[in-house]
Design a protein around this motif. Structure first.
Motif, PDB file in Angstrom:
ATOM      1  N   LEU A   1       0.113  -0.608  -0.463  1.00  0.00           N
ATOM      2  CA  LEU A   1       0.415  -0.380   0.023  1.00  0.00           C
ATOM      3  C   LEU A   1       0.981   1.483   0.116  1.00  0.00           C
ATOM      4  N   LEU A   2       2.196   1.459   0.577  1.00  0.00           N
ATOM      5  CA  LEU A   2       2.893   2.604   0.405  1.00  0.00           C
ATOM      6  C   LEU A   2       3.254   2.640  -0.068  1.00  0.00           C
ATOM      7  N   SER A   3       3.825   1.837  -1.132  1.00  0.00           N
ATOM      8  CA  SER A   3       4.678   1.520  -2.817  1.00  0.00           C
ATOM      9  C   SER A   3       3.587   2.608  -3.601  1.00  0.00           C
ATOM     10  N   ILE A   4       2.680   1.993  -3.523  1.00  0.00           N
ATOM     11  CA  ILE A   4       1.440   2.039  -4.489  1.00  0.00           C
ATOM     12  C   ILE A   4       1.208   3.778  -4.225  1.00  0.00           C
TER      13      ILE A   4
ATOM     14  N   LEU B   1       4.557   6.575  -2.983  1.00  0.00           N
ATOM     15  CA  LEU B   1       5.836   6.026  -3.823  1.00  0.00           C
ATOM     16  C   LEU B   1       5.490   5.779  -5.191  1.00  0.00           C
ATOM     17  N   GLN B   2       4.525   5.807  -5.569  1.00  0.00           N
ATOM     18  CA  GLN B   2       3.585   5.812  -6.453  1.00  0.00           C
ATOM     19  C   GLN B   2       4.360   5.031  -7.736  1.00  0.00           C
ATOM     20  N   LYS B   3       4.982   3.586  -7.670  1.00  0.00           N
ATOM     21  CA  LYS B   3       5.515   2.881  -8.222  1.00  0.00           C
ATOM     22  C   LYS B   3       5.458   2.767  -8.939  1.00  0.00           C
ATOM     23  N   ARG B   4       3.911   2.518  -9.844  1.00  0.00           N
ATOM     24  CA  ARG B   4       3.124   2.103 -10.883  1.00  0.00           C
ATOM     25  C   ARG B   4       2.918   2.504 -11.171  1.00  0.00           C
TER      26      ARG B   4
END
Length: 182
Positions: free
Chosen positions: A69-72, A75-78
């Protein structure tokens, strides 16, 4: 308004020039916090009475899901897979996140006068705070400009370009410009 400056004005009018008092916002946030607390108690008692399941089972914390959740979200990884649209979205997202946090800090500062008798943000701390807000605003304006440019010049084939999409970007730009002016 001749002679208007932050140093010469000691009232809260200086801090909220041409804006309304934030008390209604604080009341709304308090109501939302109470509603959330009541809802959590409702869940706890509903589970205890009807399903005989503990609250711990319902709110089971899965660390892997939290990391994802935090990375998506933060961090907006997608979205950053494509550099240009990802960076535009990231600039808009973080600009509004910073401005939201800044609004909360200003509300706390406004009510610190009632509690502490003085503003928390004054002098150099206020100047740094204002600089941060202005930088976040400019970053958001650049992000909106990039997003609008992509839509106008059709840089991405699959990107939908409707009048509503452009209107949303223009409204976001107006919100940022209004905050910059006021």
């Amino acid at each position: 308004m001749e002679g208007f400056s932050m140093q010469t004005c000691g009232s809260s009018f200086c801090h909220y020039f041409l804006t309304e008092d934030l008390k209604p916002l604080v009341y709304i946030e308090m109501i939302l916090a109470l509603a959330t607390a009541f809802y959590l108690f409702y869940i706890k008692y509903y589970i205890k009475i009807f399903n005989n399941v503990s609250l711990k089972m319902l709110l089971k914390i899965d660390l892997e899901r939290i990391k994802r959740l935090l990375s998506i979200v933060f961090l907006q990884k997608r979205i950053l897979r494509d550099v240009l649209p990802g960076s535009a979205h990231l600039m808009i997202f973080y600009s509004f996140l910073i401005l939201f946090i800044a609004t909360l800090i200003r509300a706390i500062d406004n009510y610190s006068v009632e509690i502490l008798g003085t503003h928390v943000l004054y002098g150099l701390s206020y100047e740094f705070f204002k600089l941060t807000i202005d930088l976040a605003t400019f970053i958001g304006i650049i992000g909106i400009g990039v997003a609008y440019y992509r839509r106008v010049f059709k840089l991405t084939k699959d990107l939908p370009d409707t009048p509503e999409d452009r209107a949303v970007l223009i409204i976001l730009l107006i919100i940022l410009l209004t905050g910059l002016i006021l």
